[in-house]
Design an enzyme around this catalytic site. Structure first.
Site, mmCIF file in Angstrom:
data_model
loop_
_atom_site.group_PDB
_atom_site.id
_atom_site.type_symbol
_atom_site.label_atom_id
_atom_site.label_comp_id
_atom_site.label_asym_id
_atom_site.label_seq_id
_atom_site.Cartn_x
_atom_site.Cartn_y
_atom_site.Cartn_z
ATOM 1 N N HIS A 354 -67.767 -33.737 -13.243
ATOM 2 C CA HIS A 354 -66.880 -34.667 -12.546
ATOM 3 C C HIS A 354 -66.880 -36.072 -13.121
ATOM 4 C CE1 HIS A 354 -65.643 -32.276 -8.979
ATOM 5 N NE2 HIS A 354 -66.791 -31.653 -9.165
ATOM 6 N N LYS A 545 -59.656 -45.549 -1.464
ATOM 7 C CA LYS A 545 -60.607 -44.746 -2.225
ATOM 8 C C LYS A 545 -61.934 -45.486 -2.177
ATOM 9 C CE LYS A 545 -57.784 -45.229 -5.827
ATOM 10 N NZ LYS A 545 -57.699 -43.890 -6.382
ATOM 11 N N ARG A 546 -63.033 -44.838 -2.614
ATOM 12 C CA ARG A 546 -64.299 -45.560 -2.648
ATOM 13 C C ARG A 546 -64.138 -46.851 -3.455
ATOM 14 N NH1 ARG A 546 -68.041 -43.286 -5.609
ATOM 15 N NH2 ARG A 546 -66.469 -41.934 -6.504
ATOM 16 N N LYS A 551 -62.533 -48.252 -10.529
ATOM 17 C CA LYS A 551 -61.257 -48.022 -9.845
ATOM 18 C C LYS A 551 -60.427 -49.308 -9.744
ATOM 19 C CE LYS A 551 -63.015 -44.105 -7.052
ATOM 20 N NZ LYS A 551 -62.050 -43.003 -7.234
ATOM 21 N N THR A 653 -57.736 -37.349 -6.592
ATOM 22 C CA THR A 653 -56.972 -36.457 -5.718
ATOM 23 C C THR A 653 -56.197 -37.288 -4.699
ATOM 24 O OG1 THR A 653 -58.961 -36.185 -4.379
ATOM 25 C CG2 THR A 653 -58.408 -34.398 -5.920
ATOM 26 N N LYS A 657 -52.359 -36.723 -2.973
ATOM 27 C CA LYS A 657 -51.997 -36.762 -1.551
ATOM 28 C C LYS A 657 -50.848 -37.744 -1.324
ATOM 29 C CE LYS A 657 -56.881 -36.218 -0.684
ATOM 30 N NZ LYS A 657 -58.127 -36.982 -0.417
#
Ligand SMILES: *Cc1c(COP(=O)(O)O)cnc(C)c1O
Length: 809
Positions: A354, A545-546, A551, A653, A657
């Site tokens: 991952h 998201k986290r 990110k 992911t 969504k």
């Protein structure tokens, strides 16, 4: 058996109120109703579980066992009712108590047994395994406390315990007759005779007790099983202490064992508790593999055909010790020869990676493993000796090649590399998007491709359309049902039929009305949780998201500050009103991430109160991001922020969504964004920024963030204002460190390099949003193109190409 279930759901709910919950139906409040409706659904699921289990046993079916440290399930009631086709009946039943089903369902706590994407992926996969009728088990830990609940106090994240089991859960089935001993510590005794097996004289033992969650399959009577393990002190508790009145010591003795399944560790955790984390990993992996071996022996009476009947999948390296555990069970406990055991093991396991980031690859100090799992360490050394012999035979004398492949990292403190163990012990290794899988074999796993070129493959992630469209977005679901039929739930490619409807103005108007209603619902959540009032007529721009540097939530904040400064500098210029929504948790020990959360709050407090800005810009942070919060956010988003530095996000992911619910993506060419771009079309997505190879080249050439800031006055103004404390005059130096890490600290994730392109892409977003028809045309095409991102597609690929497991009717 069927008779009591065949009467109406309403009657069953009334009975459960009286018999199970213990209240007079007339007095039932929402919590009692939630429990009673859940119990009625549970009874039906129980029947399905028994039937599925009997059928798989009768057929001696080949099964897949999915081992994962995390399952981010969320709530179960709505999903169960949907799968059982009981939604309307349940609405009627709670309606007769003058309640709304949505309100009843919201009383259920989330099962938050995971941190983020990896855990949610496991939950989507279980849903798809059930829907496809795969004989399957998920295996994990029954954490007493799940992912911490996030509160915001004074703009700062505060972690609170998540006692989700406190009031019990109707969704688990305790299996008191299913338990296994899991042992730790001690030493390995070498027998005198060279033929005898070594004996592990362990020092401690806990009992792993099984609790099952039935995973309903949509559109099928079949179900899947999530088996979670709870740690229990062995029967021989310290009775001496108890009897002598030393209850504290007796309790301490018990806790020392049972704390193994107490808490879910945040995945960027501190070194404290690392030993406990290793024990957790071994605990659930050992119990699961003992369970698999016991079931196999009961069904087949021998172990030689284990690999023909079971596929064991490792979701990341957390269960990688399973490779050594299966070897130990086969060789030490069942007398299988080493060579035969290795053949079975390697044909049984497969592994999903991952992350590409070397610092995120799991390793354990040899010294710790020696202390906790001495026999497993021996087994790992022996596997490594054979690996080193193969490496030497393949590239004689290439010591660096051997060093890189080795299961043991010899630089500094010796450590066991769990990814290397997983690769060696598996027949197939996959990445989670095309880009990520390509990069795996080009970078961190390159040496392994020399030994086993065919071992590596790609399985692009997916999401379940049942939860993320049918349940989360009832408005859009009803529109789809009316226009393309209901089959998309189990065959998401049918969304392609929407394509011509994008040209239909009446359809687009309906589509927009649904989006607006969803935005109203989110606006209500925003007001309830943050006190900020936002207009549903604004563009809803979400990054959820986290919180993590890669990110790049900070890049988004820089853009928001730039937008704010532009509004002040040009008060009369027309602007597209925007609500910028953040949500996400920061690991409790991750200071930079927490600092970014605080910055979002500081900037938001200034912008949201500035009368010169009004509705033109709002910035909010919705606390306690989790599955249920996501279910409200996804359907309401116009714009999906997927802006990781290229080459860092394995797949994502959340991006799927959001696009499935009709948001347009603004994103980098990273992870699954690339495949989303290909699926929805270049014209229907906003891609910007450095590509992966450009990122690599830029870093290699000596990236100079200061030069970029010097050449961009707008960027300079943004950085200056944050660094000078414009948003936090009470403590002006609060974000000096954060900004310095960009200008002076190397800007590791290249925020400054991508800033100008990001701002330009945002301007294209604004321009398009001004044209509501053009925007909704593209939004519909996004939904239409997302069929390939169903986790049904992903699981079908795993089942055919990795697990070789067939769905049963
Ligand atoms: C989907 C999901 C994630 C993963 O989001 P990414 O944007 O892919 O990182 C994390 N947490 C929750 C609750 C989710 O539903």
């Amino acid at each position: 058996m069927n008779a009591p279930l065949s009467d109406s759901l309403a009657a069953r709910v009334e009975r459960h109120l009286l018999h199970t919950v213990g209240v007079a139906p007339a007095d039932a409040g929402p919590l009692a109703l939630m429990t009673a409706v859940s119990q009625a659904a549970r009874a039906e699921l129980s029947r399905r579980w028994v039937a599925t289990d009997a059928s798989d046993r009768a057929l001696k079916a080949r099964r897949v066992c999915y081992l994962s440290m995390e399952f981010l399930i969320g709530r179960s009631l709505g999903n169960a009712l949907d799968a059982l086709g009981l939604n309307e009946a349940a609405e009627g039943s709670v309606g007769s108590h003058a309640r709304q089903l949505e309100d009843i369902e919201s009383r259920e706590p989330d099962a938050a047994l995971g941190n983020g994407g990896l855990g949610r992926l496991a939950a989507c996969f279980l849903d798809s395994m059930a829907a496809l009728g795969l004989p399957s088990y998920g295996y994990g830990i029954r954490y007493e406390f799940g992912m911490f609940a996030q509160r915001i106090v004074g703009g700062r994240q505060v972690e609170q315990p998540d006692p989700w089991l406190e009031d019990g859960t109707p969704w688990e089935f305790p299996r008191p007759d299913v338990h296994y001993p899991v042992r730790f510590g001690g030493w390995v005794e070498r027998p005198e005779s060279p033929d005898a097996q070594p004996v592990w004289r362990h020092a401690g033992e806990v009992s792993a007790k099984a609790y099952d969650h039935v995973i309903p399959g949509h559109g099928t009577e079949r179900v899947s099983t999530l088996r979670l393990w709870k740690a229990a002190a062995p029967a021989h508790i310290d009775l001496a202490a108890f009897n002598s009145g030393d209850y504290a010591r007796a309790a301490e003795f018990k806790n020392q064992f049972e704390n193994i399944s107490w808490v879910l560790y945040p995945n960027d955790s501190t070194p404290a508790g690392r030993e406990l984390r290793l024990k957790q990993e071994y605990f659930f992996t050992s119990a699961s593999i003992q369970d698999i071996v016991a079931r196999h022996r009961a069904e087949h009476g021998r172990l030689s055909n284990l690999a023909d009947k079971v596929a064991i999948h490792l979701n990341d390296t957390h269960p990688a010790i399973g490779v050594a555990e299966l070897m130990r069970l086969l060789v030490d406990e069942h007398g299988v020869s080493w060579a035969a055991a290795w053949d079975i093991t390697r044909r049984t396991f497969s592994y999903t990676n991952h992350t590409l980031m070397p610092e995120a690859l799991e390793t354990w100090p040899v010294s710790l493993m020696q202390q906790v799992l001495p026999r497993h360490l021996e087994i790992i050394f022996r596997i490594n000796a054979e690996l080193m012999a193969l490496a030497q035979a393949t590239r004689p004398g290439d010591v660096d090649f051997m060093r890189r492949l080795s299961l043991i990292d010899e630089t500094g403190e010796r450590r066991v590399r769990m990814a290397n163990l997983s690769i060696v012990g598996s027949h197939t290794v996959n990445g989670v998007s095309k880009l990520h899988s390509d990069l795996l074999v080009e970078t961190i796993f390159k040496d392994f491709t020399v030994l086993w070129p065919d071992r590596f493959t790609n399985m692009t992630n997916g999401i379940t359309p049942r939860r993320w469209l049918a349940q989360a977005n009832p408005g859009l679901s009803a529109l789809l049902d009316a226009r393309i039929g209901t089959g998309w739930r189990r065959d998401l490619m049918q969304l392609q039929r929407l394509k011509p409807l994008a040209e239909d103005a009446a359809f687009r108007a309906e589509f927009r009305a649904i989006k607006r209603a969803n935005k109203q619902r989110l606006a209500a959540l925003i007001e309830r949780t943050t006190g900020v009032v936002v207009s549903p007529d604004s563009l809803f721009d979400v990054q959820v998201k986290r919180i993590h540097e890669y990110k790049r939530q900070l890049l988004n904040v820089l853009q928001v500050v730039h937008r704010y400064q532009a509004i002040l500098a040009n008060p009369d210029a027309p602007v597209v009103p925007r609500v910028v929504v953040f949500a996400g948790k920061a690991a409790s020990s991750y200071h930079t991430a927490k600092s970014i959360i605080r910055l979002i709050h500081d900037v938001g407090a200034v912008i949201n109160r500035d009368p010169r800005v009004g509705d033109r810009l709002k910035l909010v942070f919705i606390p306690n991001y989790g599955v249920s919060v996501a279910e409200t956010i996804m359907p309401a988003a116009d714009l999906s922020e997927q802006i990781s530095t290229a080459g860092t996000e394995a797949s994502g992911t959340g991006n799927m969504k959001l696009a499935l619910n009709g948001a347009l993506t603004i994103g980098t060419d990273d992870g699954a964004n690339i495949e989303i771009r290909q699926a929805v079309g270049d014209d229907n997505i906003f891609i910007f920024g450095q590509l992966t190879h450009e990122v690599t080249a830029l870093r290699a050439a000596g990236y100079q963030p200061m030069r970029i800031a010097d050449g961009d006055p707008a960027l300079q103004a943004v950085l200056d204002s944050i660094a000078a404390g414009a948003f936090n005059p009470d403590e002006p130096a609060r974000y000096r460190g954060l900004i310095d890490s960009l200008l002076w600290g190397g800007d590791h994730y290249l925020l400054l390099a991508d800033f100008a392109a990001y701002v330009a892409a945002q301007a294209r977003v604004d321009a398009l949003y001004r044209d509501a028809e053009a925007w909704s045309h593209k939004a519909v095409l996004n939904v239409a193109g997302m069929g390939g991102f169903s986790s049904d597609r992903t699981i079908r690929e795993y089942a055919e190409r990795i697990w070789r497991v067939a769905g049963q009717a």
